[in-house]
Motif scaffolding. Sequence first.
Motif, PDB file in Angstrom:
ATOM      1  N   LEU A  87      37.946 -69.447  14.813  1.00  0.00           N
ATOM      2  CA  LEU A  87      36.814 -69.313  13.892  1.00  0.00           C
ATOM      3  C   LEU A  87      35.517 -68.957  14.603  1.00  0.00           C
ATOM      4  O   LEU A  87      34.618 -68.367  13.997  1.00  0.00           O
ATOM      5  N   GLY A 138      42.339 -72.548  -2.610  1.00  0.00           N
ATOM      6  CA  GLY A 138      41.715 -72.909  -1.341  1.00  0.00           C
ATOM      7  C   GLY A 138      41.251 -71.714  -0.536  1.00  0.00           C
ATOM      8  O   GLY A 138      40.993 -70.628  -1.065  1.00  0.00           O
ATOM      9  N   SER A 139      41.177 -71.932   0.759  1.00  0.00           N
ATOM     10  CA  SER A 139      40.613 -70.918   1.642  1.00  0.00           C
ATOM     11  C   SER A 139      41.526 -69.716   1.854  1.00  0.00           C
ATOM     12  O   SER A 139      41.088 -68.708   2.405  1.00  0.00           O
ATOM     13  N   SER A 140      42.764 -69.774   1.420  1.00  0.00           N
ATOM     14  CA  SER A 140      43.646 -68.603   1.520  1.00  0.00           C
ATOM     15  C   SER A 140      43.077 -67.421   0.745  1.00  0.00           C
ATOM     16  O   SER A 140      43.311 -66.264   1.104  1.00  0.00           O
ATOM     17  N   GLN A 141      42.317 -67.706  -0.295  1.00  0.00           N
ATOM     18  CA  GLN A 141      41.697 -66.648  -1.092  1.00  0.00           C
ATOM     19  C   GLN A 141      40.711 -65.834  -0.250  1.00  0.00           C
ATOM     20  O   GLN A 141      40.522 -64.644  -0.490  1.00  0.00           O
ATOM     21  N   LEU A 142      40.107 -66.462   0.750  1.00  0.00           N
ATOM     22  CA  LEU A 142      39.147 -65.755   1.599  1.00  0.00           C
ATOM     23  C   LEU A 142      39.798 -64.585   2.328  1.00  0.00           C
ATOM     24  O   LEU A 142      39.160 -63.550   2.540  1.00  0.00           O
ATOM     25  N   HIS A 146      38.435 -60.874   1.972  1.00  0.00           N
ATOM     26  CA  HIS A 146      38.016 -60.152   3.173  1.00  0.00           C
ATOM     27  C   HIS A 146      38.691 -58.789   3.243  1.00  0.00           C
ATOM     28  O   HIS A 146      38.056 -57.772   3.531  1.00  0.00           O
TER      29      HIS A 146
END
Length: 166
Positions: A87, A138-142, A146
């Motif tokens: 990250l 959750g954050s998988s959508q990011l 992207h």
Amino acid sequence: MERELLLLGLLRRADMHGYQLHEFINQNMGSCVDLKKPTAYFLLDKMAEKGWIPQTEMQEGNRPPRRVYQVTAEGEAVFQRLLRQNLTEHHPARFTGDIGLTFLDVLPPQEACELLQVRRMALADELEGVRAIPVHAGSSQLVIEHRARHLQTELDWLDEVIARLG
């Protein structure tokens, strides 16, 4: 180490065998990583040797036994370290299509525009496919967002190049 991060992260969610991991990656993470099945198994074996993921044999019906992997406490610590490292680092994108752009002025402008239109159609199709992916929790959508943003930006830029040539 991003491949190890991916495998450990997926195994944190659920114990899986190699085929399940490979299928999930191909279907859901193809825009992030190119991980061939032999490479995935090689990495799983290496991570098992390091004590990050024990492998247990599981028999399902008449199928051959499969090795199921789960994350150990040591694997969790490695995952946490790799996550934080990933990250904070910048991972430069490489655009191999730019090699052809370097020599674009060798072609007549009309032909160059026609060739770039073919590229544009492929980009638009890929963007449409990404936008058709159902919303993930959750954050998988990011990851999906992207990819869509990148493709849209690439499409906008390509439109400018085609207009400049036309």
